[in-house]
Motif scaffolding. Structure first.
Motif, PDB file in Angstrom:
ATOM      1  N   LEU A 243       0.839  -1.190   0.000  1.00 29.80           N
ATOM      2  CA  LEU A 243       0.000   0.000   0.000  1.00 29.80           C
ATOM      3  C   LEU A 243       0.881   1.250   0.000  1.00 29.80           C
ATOM      4  CD1 LEU A 243      -2.887   1.269   0.308  1.00 29.80           C
ATOM      5  CD2 LEU A 243      -2.482   1.198   2.783  1.00 29.80           C
ATOM      6  N   PHE A 244       1.905   1.261   0.857  1.00 25.59           N
ATOM      7  CA  PHE A 244       2.783   2.422   0.933  1.00 25.59           C
ATOM      8  C   PHE A 244       3.716   2.511  -0.267  1.00 25.59           C
ATOM      9  CE2 PHE A 244       1.378   3.129   5.192  1.00 25.59           C
ATOM     10  CZ  PHE A 244       1.623   4.477   5.414  1.00 25.59           C
TER      11      PHE A 244
ATOM     12  N   HIS B 246      10.279  -6.926   2.834  1.00 24.59           N
ATOM     13  CA  HIS B 246       9.016  -6.998   3.567  1.00 24.59           C
ATOM     14  C   HIS B 246       7.804  -7.306   2.689  1.00 24.59           C
ATOM     15  CE1 HIS B 246      11.012  -5.448   7.126  1.00 24.59           C
ATOM     16  NE2 HIS B 246      11.450  -4.406   6.438  1.00 24.59           N
ATOM     17  N   GLY B 247       7.957  -7.253   1.370  1.00 21.00           N
ATOM     18  CA  GLY B 247       6.784  -7.368   0.510  1.00 21.00           C
ATOM     19  C   GLY B 247       6.595  -8.711  -0.170  1.00 21.00           C
TER      20      GLY B 247
ATOM     21  N   ALA C  14      -2.642 -11.012  -5.437  1.00 19.03           N
ATOM     22  CA  ALA C  14      -3.692 -10.133  -5.950  1.00 19.03           C
ATOM     23  C   ALA C  14      -4.057  -9.058  -4.928  1.00 19.03           C
ATOM     24  CB  ALA C  14      -4.924 -10.958  -6.308  1.00 19.03           C
ATOM     25  N   VAL C  15      -4.078  -9.437  -3.646  1.00 17.76           N
ATOM     26  CA  VAL C  15      -4.387  -8.472  -2.580  1.00 17.76           C
ATOM     27  C   VAL C  15      -3.327  -7.372  -2.529  1.00 17.76           C
ATOM     28  CG1 VAL C  15      -4.661  -8.166  -0.094  1.00 17.76           C
ATOM     29  CG2 VAL C  15      -5.632 -10.191  -1.210  1.00 17.76           C
TER      30      VAL C  15
ATOM     31  N   CYS D 236      -3.611  -3.375  -3.207  1.00 14.23           N
ATOM     32  CA  CYS D 236      -3.145  -2.362  -2.251  1.00 14.23           C
ATOM     33  C   CYS D 236      -2.195  -1.381  -2.932  1.00 14.23           C
ATOM     34  CB  CYS D 236      -2.447  -3.035  -1.071  1.00 14.23           C
ATOM     35  SG  CYS D 236      -3.562  -3.931   0.028  1.00 14.23           S
ATOM     36  N   PHE D 237      -1.337  -1.909  -3.810  1.00 14.10           N
ATOM     37  CA  PHE D 237      -0.396  -1.057  -4.533  1.00 14.10           C
ATOM     38  C   PHE D 237      -1.149  -0.055  -5.408  1.00 14.10           C
ATOM     39  CE2 PHE D 237       2.337  -0.083  -8.170  1.00 14.10           C
ATOM     40  CZ  PHE D 237       3.527   0.256  -7.541  1.00 14.10           C
ATOM     41  N   VAL D 238      -2.178  -0.537  -6.102  1.00 15.70           N
ATOM     42  CA  VAL D 238      -2.984   0.333  -6.975  1.00 15.70           C
ATOM     43  C   VAL D 238      -3.719   1.384  -6.147  1.00 15.70           C
ATOM     44  CG1 VAL D 238      -4.962   0.405  -8.537  1.00 15.70           C
ATOM     45  CG2 VAL D 238      -3.249  -1.410  -8.781  1.00 15.70           C
TER      46      VAL D 238
END
Length: 297
Positions: free
Chosen positions: A110-111, A259-260, A268-269, A273-275
């Motif tokens: 997400l970040f 960490h990713g 997919a989740v 979050c990235f989008v």
């Protein structure tokens, strides 16, 4: 007659200048402060890194490097950033600790999406005074160096420091260093020395024995180093910003690898979050373009 008509046409076709909206500007700075505070206590992330991508880093360093220059005006400018930063740290300290332990990969992506969404504007800012070949070389070398430095940091053996006044002051110094040095994640260091969880718990509980030395350490670290950073901006703007760009790229790549990592349906989740992060930062940038912030210097 024709000349007069042409002048009138030119005036009509000129783009109307965007008006500064103090209320919207204040709210934007508050939101940015919350995001920076959120990133400051998130392992793997950096408050300084997010300050850079949000356009807060350079004006903050210039303010701290020239405290006597328009002090009251600049202080009021950064008040919402400070309020938001404090709120982000206090409100989300427990949430960050829980999310990082249980939803690490989606949280990180997400970040990363947020950083990716603002990178084009950061790249444009870095080149506003022009670019030379050595600027790209600096960017590449810093990106590679930052990546391997962060990978090496993951191999450091954990050390548990006692929870004392000196320890919390040290934690504050490290946190302040993370503000001044974009890409450096003080939370990682705090995890290594066993202070991260007690620190986040102390902040969430509003334990002044933890919070006050932390604040003191942050102020000492930032004020001491801000002069140096500001001096570098004044004398080598392009070099400084391409150094920062390299750190942003290298640290983001390292964060993604360290960490990713994920697998199966979580891919997919994490992509979602990235989008979401990218769209959020893009919309924030567009809102700021619509209501440009007031210039400090």
């Amino acid at each position: 007659m024709d000349k007069e008509l042409t002048n009138q046409t030119d005036e009509l076709t000129q783009k109307t200048p965007k008006k500064h909206n103090p209320a919207v500007d204040w709210i934007l700075r508050l939101i940015k402060g919350v995001i920076i505070g959120f990133g400051a206590i998130t392992p793997g992330l950096s408050g300084g890194l997010l300050a850079v991508v949000l356009g807060v880093y350079e004006p903050l360093m210039r303010f701290l490097g020239h405290l006597k220059d328009k002090f009251i005006k600049n202080l009021f400018y950064f008040i919402p950033v400070g309020i938001g930063g404090a709120a982000g740290v206090v409100i989300f300290s427990k949430l960050v600790s829980y999310s990082f332990e249980n939803f690490k990969a989606p949280f990180i992506w997400l970040f990363l999406g947020f950083i990716a969404g603002t990178f084009p504007s950061l790249y444009q800012t870095a080149g506003k005074n022009g670019r030379k070949g050595y600027h790209y070389l600096i960017l590449i070398l810093l990106a590679i160096g930052t990546y391997f430095l962060m990978r090496w940091m993951e191999t450091i053996t954990n050390v548990n420091l006692p929870q004392t006044l000196v320890s919390w002051l040290l934690a504050g110094l490290l946190t302040g260093l993370g503000v001044v040095v974009p890409g450096m994640s003080p939370s990682n260091f705090l995890i290594y020395i066993g202070l991260y969880k007690p620190m986040s718990d102390g902040i969430a509980a509003l334990n002044m024995g933890v919070i006050l030395p932390l604040i003191a350490g942050v102020f000492i670290s930032v004020l001491v180093l801000a002069k140096l950073v500001n001096w570098m901006f004044d004398r080598a703007y392009g070099v400084m910003y391409h150094l920062i760009l390299g750190i942003v790229i290298g640290s983001s790549a390292a964060i993604a690898v360290i960490h990713g990592q994920t697998s199966g349906s979580m891919i997919a989740v994490c992509a979602g979050c990235f989008v979401v992060g990218g769209i959020a930062s893009y919309l924030l940038a567009k809102l700021e373009e619509k209501y440009p912030r007031e210039s400090l210097f």
